[in-house]
Design a protein around this motif. Structure first.
Motif, mmCIF file in Angstrom:
data_model
loop_
_atom_site.group_PDB
_atom_site.id
_atom_site.type_symbol
_atom_site.label_atom_id
_atom_site.label_comp_id
_atom_site.label_asym_id
_atom_site.label_seq_id
_atom_site.Cartn_x
_atom_site.Cartn_y
_atom_site.Cartn_z
ATOM 1 N N GLU B 55 0.836 -1.190 0.000
ATOM 2 C CA GLU B 55 0.000 0.000 0.000
ATOM 3 C C GLU B 55 0.876 1.247 0.000
ATOM 4 O OE1 GLU B 55 -3.233 -0.142 -0.223
ATOM 5 O OE2 GLU B 55 -3.608 -2.259 0.277
ATOM 6 N N THR B 56 0.357 2.293 -0.613
ATOM 7 C CA THR B 56 1.064 3.587 -0.627
ATOM 8 C C THR B 56 0.045 4.697 -0.454
ATOM 9 O OG1 THR B 56 2.855 2.790 -2.042
ATOM 10 C CG2 THR B 56 2.485 5.157 -2.001
ATOM 11 N N ASN B 57 0.412 5.682 0.348
ATOM 12 C CA ASN B 57 -0.387 6.901 0.419
ATOM 13 C C ASN B 57 0.558 8.090 0.459
ATOM 14 O OD1 ASN B 57 0.507 7.157 3.087
ATOM 15 N ND2 ASN B 57 -1.404 6.333 3.943
ATOM 16 N N GLU B 58 0.013 9.261 0.775
ATOM 17 C CA GLU B 58 0.834 10.469 0.722
ATOM 18 C C GLU B 58 1.894 10.512 1.812
ATOM 19 O OE1 GLU B 58 -2.347 10.297 1.258
ATOM 20 O OE2 GLU B 58 -2.773 11.191 3.215
ATOM 21 N N MET B 59 1.735 9.690 2.826
ATOM 22 C CA MET B 59 2.696 9.711 3.933
ATOM 23 C C MET B 59 3.789 8.661 3.781
ATOM 24 S SD MET B 59 0.390 10.260 7.343
ATOM 25 C CE MET B 59 1.817 10.340 8.411
#
Lengths: 115, 112
Positions: B55-59
């Motif tokens: 998973e990847t997000n802005e953080m």
């Protein structure tokens, strides 16, 4: 805007004098949690509410009680605070939809000092 | 909930990637991996979570091994404001609601 609000940020109470910490949320979440965090330790779950259902952790002392009068508010009551109860108390919420994993949102905590 | 094991502390250079490992060898099929961080004197902050896919997000990014027994949180470009205690948590959905149990965490110090 803060979504989980704890008041006050700092609370000083006398040894043995009952004290109440409050938490409110604007997220309309089903689940509300209370954690105790002592210095340099990880937060420790005391209890949580799923709607009106109260769930106490097995090792939470009887000295700690909680009330949840409605969805938005939850209170932590310490009936007879001892010096060992000095800690940061954290409130958190999550949507708690059964079968769905969702994140929990934490307040900024109330730091309790017992004198 | 399954137990997690994390390094007690680690240093990271500002601007570099920070890779935070977590072992959760007893994780069961319905348990998710969550990461939170706690900056000094603040409440924990959610970072990311996953079940078995990366998973990847802005953080951050979360890499979970194929056997799900370990994971790595990646902060791609650490800044001084990333200095915090990072908690890896495995969490299951119970009938009484979603409990969130914290382990020891990793104290990350980002240095200039």
């Amino acid at each position: 805007d803060a979504m989980v609000i704890q008041n006050p940020r700092y609370q000083v109470t006398q040894f043995g004098k009952p004290v109440t910490l409050s938490c409110s949320q604007t997220l309309n979440h089903n689940v509300m949690y209370w954690y105790q965090q002592k210095s340099s330790q990880a937060p420790k779950l005391l209890f949580h509410y799923y709607d009106k259902d109260f769930n106490n952790e097995a090792d939470t002392p009887d000295n700690f009680q909680s009330r949840r009068p409605n969805t938005s508010f939850c209170f932590l009551d310490i009936r007879s605070p001892g010096l060992g109860d000095a800690a940061m108390y954290l409130c958190a919420t999550s949507s708690g939809l059964r079968g769905i994993n969702t994140e929990a949102f934490f307040g900024q905590g109330t730091r309790l000092t017992v004198v | 909930d399954a137990k997690t094991t994390q390094p007690t502390s680690m240093d990271c250079a500002e601007g570099r990637a920070a890779n935070l490992p977590c072992n959760h060898s007893t994780i069961s099929g319905n348990e998710y991996v969550y990461w939170y961080r706690q900056i000094h004197s603040q409440g924990p902050q959610y970072i990311i979570h996953g079940l078995k896919n990366n998973e990847t997000n802005e953080m951050a990014s979360l890499i979970i091994t194929e056997d799900r027994k370990s994971s790595t949180l990646i902060l791609p470009h650490a800044t001084l404001r990333d200095t915090a205690v990072y908690y890896c948590i495995v969490r299951t959905v119970e009938a009484a609601g979603n409990k969130l149990t914290f382990g020891g965490g990793t104290r990350v110090l980002v240095k200039p």
